[in-house]
Design a protein around this motif. Sequence first.
Motif, PDB file in Angstrom:
ATOM      1  N   ARG A   4       0.853  -1.204   0.000  1.00  0.00           N
ATOM      2  CA  ARG A   4       0.000   0.000   0.000  1.00  0.00           C
ATOM      3  C   ARG A   4       0.880   1.242   0.000  1.00  0.00           C
ATOM      4  NH1 ARG A   4       2.263   2.402   4.414  1.00  0.00           N
ATOM      5  NH2 ARG A   4       1.919   1.333   6.374  1.00  0.00           N
ATOM      6  N   ALA A   6       0.376   5.059   1.553  1.00  0.00           N
ATOM      7  CA  ALA A   6      -0.545   5.629   2.540  1.00  0.00           C
ATOM      8  C   ALA A   6      -0.214   7.092   2.844  1.00  0.00           C
ATOM      9  CB  ALA A   6      -0.495   4.788   3.815  1.00  0.00           C
ATOM     10  N   PRO A   7      -0.434   7.972   1.893  1.00  0.00           N
ATOM     11  CA  PRO A   7      -0.083   9.377   2.121  1.00  0.00           C
ATOM     12  C   PRO A   7      -1.106  10.128   2.982  1.00  0.00           C
ATOM     13  CG  PRO A   7      -1.104   9.148  -0.022  1.00  0.00           C
ATOM     14  CD  PRO A   7      -1.041   7.764   0.572  1.00  0.00           C
ATOM     15  N   SER A   8      -0.653  11.216   3.567  1.00  0.00           N
ATOM     16  CA  SER A   8      -1.550  12.125   4.296  1.00  0.00           C
ATOM     17  C   SER A   8      -1.881  13.280   3.373  1.00  0.00           C
ATOM     18  CB  SER A   8      -0.867  12.656   5.553  1.00  0.00           C
ATOM     19  OG  SER A   8      -0.636  11.594   6.432  1.00  0.00           O
ATOM     20  N   GLU A  40      -4.500   8.756   4.685  1.00  0.00           N
ATOM     21  CA  GLU A  40      -4.274   8.861   6.128  1.00  0.00           C
ATOM     22  C   GLU A  40      -4.557  10.293   6.586  1.00  0.00           C
ATOM     23  OE1 GLU A  40      -0.755   6.674   7.406  1.00  0.00           O
ATOM     24  OE2 GLU A  40      -2.017   4.931   7.006  1.00  0.00           O
ATOM     25  N   TYR A 191      -1.605   8.212  14.608  1.00  0.00           N
ATOM     26  CA  TYR A 191      -0.953   7.553  13.460  1.00  0.00           C
ATOM     27  C   TYR A 191      -0.651   6.091  13.805  1.00  0.00           C
ATOM     28  CZ  TYR A 191       3.026   5.826  10.849  1.00  0.00           C
ATOM     29  OH  TYR A 191       3.874   5.001  10.142  1.00  0.00           O
ATOM     30  N   VAL A 195      -2.613   3.198  11.596  1.00  0.00           N
ATOM     31  CA  VAL A 195      -1.811   2.505  10.582  1.00  0.00           C
ATOM     32  C   VAL A 195      -1.695   1.005  10.913  1.00  0.00           C
ATOM     33  CG1 VAL A 195       0.568   2.709  11.445  1.00  0.00           C
ATOM     34  CG2 VAL A 195       0.141   3.063   9.060  1.00  0.00           C
ATOM     35  N   THR A 208       5.738  -1.145   2.910  1.00  0.00           N
ATOM     36  CA  THR A 208       6.915  -0.416   2.427  1.00  0.00           C
ATOM     37  C   THR A 208       6.740   1.042   2.830  1.00  0.00           C
ATOM     38  OG1 THR A 208       5.942   0.160   0.287  1.00  0.00           O
ATOM     39  CG2 THR A 208       7.084  -1.956   0.418  1.00  0.00           C
ATOM     40  N   ARG A 209       7.787   1.646   3.312  1.00  0.00           N
ATOM     41  CA  ARG A 209       7.740   3.069   3.672  1.00  0.00           C
ATOM     42  C   ARG A 209       9.159   3.553   3.906  1.00  0.00           C
ATOM     43  NH1 ARG A 209       4.279   1.846   9.014  1.00  0.00           N
ATOM     44  NH2 ARG A 209       5.842   0.765  10.248  1.00  0.00           N
ATOM     45  N   LEU A 213      10.535   6.160   9.108  1.00  0.00           N
ATOM     46  CA  LEU A 213       9.481   5.584   9.956  1.00  0.00           C
ATOM     47  C   LEU A 213       9.904   4.253  10.596  1.00  0.00           C
ATOM     48  CD1 LEU A 213       6.324   6.521   7.865  1.00  0.00           C
ATOM     49  CD2 LEU A 213       6.930   7.347  10.145  1.00  0.00           C
TER      50      LEU A 213
HETATM   51  N1  GLU Z   1       0.829   8.487   6.358  1.00  0.00           N
HETATM   52  C1  GLU Z   1       2.230   8.407   6.591  1.00  0.00           C
HETATM   53  C2  GLU Z   1       2.941   9.550   5.906  1.00  0.00           C
HETATM   54  O1  GLU Z   1       2.369  10.178   5.023  1.00  0.00           O
HETATM   55  C3  GLU Z   1       2.855   7.111   6.097  1.00  0.00           C
HETATM   56  C4  GLU Z   1       2.339   5.957   6.826  1.00  0.00           C
HETATM   57  C5  GLU Z   1       3.076   4.674   6.635  1.00  0.00           C
HETATM   58  O2  GLU Z   1       3.543   4.404   5.517  1.00  0.00           O
HETATM   59  O3  GLU Z   1       3.134   3.924   7.578  1.00  0.00           O
HETATM   60  O4  GLU Z   1       4.062   9.821   6.252  1.00  0.00           O
END
Ligand code: GLU
Length: 283
Positions: A4, A6-8, A40, A191, A195, A208-209, A213
Motif C-alpha cells: 500500500r 498511505a499518504p496524508s 491517512e 498515526y 496505521v 513499504t515506507r 518511519l
Molecule cells: N501516512 C504516513 C505519511 O504520510 C505514512 C504511513 C506509513 O507508511 O506507515 O508519512
Amino acid sequence: MTTRFAPSPSGRLHLGHAYSALFAYEQAMQAGGRFLLRIEDIDITRCKREFEDGIKEDLAWLGLTWEEPVLRQSDHFARYEAFLHSLEEAGLTYPCFCTRREIQAEVDNAPRAPHGPDGALYPGICKHRPKAEADDLIAQGTPHAIRLHMDKAAKLAGPLTFTDRSLGQIAVDPESCGDVVLARKDVPTSYHMAVTIDDALQHVSLVTRGEDLLHATHVHRVLQALLGLPEPVYHHHPLLTDETGKRFAKRDKAPTLQALRESGHSPDDVRALIQLRRPKSLV
Ligand code: GLU
C-alpha cells in the motif's frame, strides 16, 4: 502479496512521495499481488479533500492503478476507538492532560530526559496520576490524549522482533519510543493506532515506507501483539534526496508532481528524475 501507499492529504505529492508510491506499486506488481492506496487523514485540521483528489490525480498521471474503494481513515474513527477500548480495558493506557508546553518544560528541567528518534520521550507526567483525579478532569471536560503504558505493554507482549526485507530481523525495543499517543486530544486515534489496525484489516502483507518511519515499526509491532493482529513483513527504503543531499519534504517546498507536470515534465521524466536522485544503496 499486498502493498500500500498511505499518504496524508496535507499537501500535494512531491518526488519523494512518487518514489515511495512507485516502490510499493512495483513490489506488488512484481509479485503479481495487490496494490492499495490509503488516505491517512486523521489530522482533520491539516488534511483537505482537495489534496486527496490531487494525490489520486498525480498517481494516475504516473500510471499507477489501485483497488477501489480507497480507505479514508477519517471514515473509520469508530473502528479505531473499539481497538483503543480493548487496550483501555486491559489497563494498558492512561489519559494525558499535558500541553506541549508542559511537556517541554518538564523535559528542559531534566537534562537527562530520555530521547527517542522523534526527540525527547514523554516524561511520564500523567502516568501516575490517581484514577479518581483523572476521572474528575475528564468529567470537567479537560482535553486529554490517551497514551500507551509502554512498560506494562512490553511486559505483556514479551520479546518481539520484526522482519525488514533489507535490514533483516530486528529486535523490538519498546522503550525507544516511550509512552506513545494512541488517541490524540482532537481525534480518537493516532498515526500508530490507525496505521497498525488498517494494515492488518486490509491484509497488507508487505509494508513499504521510508526509513524515517523505522522507529515507528517498533511501536506497531507491540500494538500488533497486544491487539492480536498479524505481523506483516516490512521494507523501509532510504529517502530520496535533492541535489544538496537533503530529503524531499513538504515543509521545504519540494517541487510537487503537479508543478513538474505543469512545467511540461512527463511521467517518464519523473521516473528518470527519481533514478537520478535515488541513493546508490536503493533497490
Ligand atoms: N501516512 C504516513 C505519511 O504520510 C505514512 C504511513 C506509513 O507508511 O506507515 O508519512
